[in-house]
Design an enzyme around this catalytic site. Sequence first.
Site, PDB file in Angstrom:
ATOM      1  N   HIS A 160       6.699  -0.670   6.472  1.00 46.92           N
ATOM      2  CA  HIS A 160       7.152  -0.139   5.224  1.00 46.92           C
ATOM      3  C   HIS A 160       8.206   0.192   4.320  1.00 46.92           C
ATOM      4  CE1 HIS A 160       2.637   2.624   4.257  1.00 46.92           C
ATOM      5  NE2 HIS A 160       2.822   1.332   4.445  1.00 46.92           N
TER       6      HIS A 160
ATOM      7  N   LYS B 244     -12.853  -1.429  13.446  1.00 47.48           N
ATOM      8  CA  LYS B 244     -12.282   0.048  11.641  1.00 47.48           C
ATOM      9  C   LYS B 244     -13.370   1.521  11.318  1.00 47.48           C
ATOM     10  CE  LYS B 244     -10.006   0.079   7.604  1.00 47.48           C
ATOM     11  NZ  LYS B 244      -8.921   0.288   6.830  1.00 47.48           N
TER      12      LYS B 244
ATOM     13  N   HIS C 136       3.193  -8.045   3.033  1.00 50.22           N
ATOM     14  CA  HIS C 136       2.574  -7.038   4.351  1.00 50.22           C
ATOM     15  C   HIS C 136       2.021  -7.113   5.576  1.00 50.22           C
ATOM     16  CE1 HIS C 136       1.561  -2.771   5.040  1.00 50.22           C
ATOM     17  NE2 HIS C 136      -0.089  -2.602   5.449  1.00 50.22           N
TER      18      HIS C 136
ATOM     19  N   GLU D 188      -2.611  -8.613  10.786  1.00 48.27           N
ATOM     20  CA  GLU D 188      -3.478  -6.523  10.825  1.00 48.27           C
ATOM     21  C   GLU D 188      -4.997  -6.900  11.874  1.00 48.27           C
ATOM     22  OE1 GLU D 188      -3.598  -4.260   8.992  1.00 48.27           O
ATOM     23  OE2 GLU D 188      -2.210  -5.141   7.325  1.00 48.27           O
TER      24      GLU D 188
ATOM     25  N   HIS E 179       2.787   0.695  10.817  1.00 49.54           N
ATOM     26  CA  HIS E 179       3.074   0.787   8.893  1.00 49.54           C
ATOM     27  C   HIS E 179       4.604   1.094   9.028  1.00 49.54           C
ATOM     28  CE1 HIS E 179      -0.659  -0.912   8.751  1.00 49.54           C
ATOM     29  NE2 HIS E 179      -0.642  -0.811   8.220  1.00 49.54           N
TER      30      HIS E 179
ATOM     31  N   GLU F  93      -8.846  10.709   7.616  1.00 46.88           N
ATOM     32  CA  GLU F  93      -7.305  10.450   8.448  1.00 46.88           C
ATOM     33  C   GLU F  93      -6.454  11.325   8.513  1.00 46.88           C
ATOM     34  OE1 GLU F  93      -4.431   6.529   6.793  1.00 46.88           O
ATOM     35  OE2 GLU F  93      -2.992   7.843   7.409  1.00 46.88           O
TER      36      GLU F  93
ATOM     37  N   ARG G 155      -7.669   8.261  12.649  1.00 54.86           N
ATOM     38  CA  ARG G 155      -7.374   7.230  11.190  1.00 54.86           C
ATOM     39  C   ARG G 155      -5.768   6.421  11.369  1.00 54.86           C
ATOM     40  NH1 ARG G 155     -10.261   5.807   6.172  1.00 54.86           N
ATOM     41  NH2 ARG G 155      -9.390   4.284   5.426  1.00 54.86           N
TER      42      ARG G 155
ATOM     43  N   LYS H  54     -10.415   3.493   1.255  1.00 55.42           N
ATOM     44  CA  LYS H  54      -9.219   4.023   1.317  1.00 55.42           C
ATOM     45  C   LYS H  54      -8.984   3.287  -0.578  1.00 55.42           C
ATOM     46  CE  LYS H  54      -6.108   5.317   4.564  1.00 55.42           C
ATOM     47  NZ  LYS H  54      -5.205   5.601   5.091  1.00 55.42           N
TER      48      LYS H  54
ATOM     49  N   ARG I 143     -16.925   9.700 -13.388  1.00 55.15           N
ATOM     50  CA  ARG I 143     -17.098  10.958 -12.170  1.00 55.15           C
ATOM     51  C   ARG I 143     -17.298  10.535 -11.284  1.00 55.15           C
ATOM     52  NH1 ARG I 143     -18.400  15.235 -15.464  1.00 55.15           N
ATOM     53  NH2 ARG I 143     -16.460  15.884 -16.250  1.00 55.15           N
TER      54      ARG I 143
HETATM   55  N1  GLY Z   1      -5.517   0.563   6.106  1.00 56.57           N
HETATM   56  C1  GLY Z   1      -5.003   1.998   6.858  1.00 56.57           C
HETATM   57  C2  GLY Z   1      -6.564   2.929   6.486  1.00 56.57           C
HETATM   58  O1  GLY Z   1      -7.142   1.905   5.772  1.00 56.57           O
HETATM   59  O2  GLY Z   1      -6.364   3.667   6.727  1.00 56.57           O
END
Ligand code: GLY
Length: 373
Positions: free
Chosen positions: A253, A228, A267, A186, A249, A238, A242, A144, A122
């Site tokens: 995508h 970031k 990417h 990036e 993107h 998000e 965010r 993420k 967990r």
């Molecule tokens: N790579 C985009 C984010 O971390 O929100």
Amino acid sequence: MHQSVHVELGERSYDVEIGPDLLPQAGVRIAPLLPRPRVAVITDETVAALHLEALRDGLGSAGIEMTSLALPAGEATKSWPQFERAVEWLLSEKVERRDVVVALGGGVIGDLAGFAAAVLRRGVRFVQIPTSLLAQVDSSVGGKTGINAPQGKNLIGAFHQPSLVLADTSVLSTLNARDFLAGYGEVVKYGLLGDEDFFEWLEANGPALSSGNMSARVQAVTRSVQMKADIVARDETEQGDRALLNLGHTFCHALEAATGYSDRLLHGEGVAIGYALAFELSARLGLCAQEDPSRVRAHLRAMGMKTDLADIPGDLPDAAALVALMAQDKKVVDGQLRFILARGIGEAFVTSDVPQEAVASVLQDALANRRSN
Ligand code: GLY
């Protein structure tokens, strides 16, 4: 030359350490997190051959033992079978609730190992040691984690923040030029979305950075991570800001799907082409100056990066098919495509209010340009 960026998330706060030769110091930096001197490291076979022994020595010098699992390198590893293998390996290594998992690698390993840590017993803590530029400035920070599903990328996962990130800028010298520049895509994104001065700095210092200047690399990674960290601290899951990190993107995508998530387009390359198109779209909608998309493309070109659709080898579908691929993006909300557009360099914003015809016409022109080249 070392820098430290704090990601402020209350009890889930952590530091990102940035600088050369952090692998040899991994032991002393990770030791304060450990109830017993032992970590389980998940990596890939390519990174293992290059950096695993340095990490073993770095941990060993602080008396920390390490066991490791090296998965195959590549995006295909972000899948259920390899995820299952990683989780079962962690259990077989008897990783306990208070132990720490270490992710040593690029975005694929960071995402998979982070997700394994999120679900193991967990949730156990994990440390990110990102070895690609893309992972250092983006995927290792912000929590993420996840794997891909047959239905699409990153559709299975969790928000699970690391307890520490060690971004060793020396390891970037083992990247090939293409991977380095994909990560640099990036870095540029941060300037474009929120800091024109940083973009201007990159215009002046990008070439030095790419040819190996360490202090320029540390500065660029640090500024990217700071931006970031600020965004993630404001909007961890998000719900709003965010999404700015997704500049480029929506186009990216569709292009990744159209090229089969293959070597035809990495990417970071797709992101760069994507934000060049997002600036073109912004200019056509009268949101930013006509010169802005040209300035973005000029910098990408000067760095030898893929800049527009003409730089993608092989066939591409027509504009309508690309728009249809965008509509499958997981960021679609209530059937509305969400775009990150810009009022200028460093002034991005999120909107769902974009006429589909305008998107199709930008793509049509870019495709026509491709044919005439
Ligand atoms: N790579 C985009 C984010 O971390 O929100």
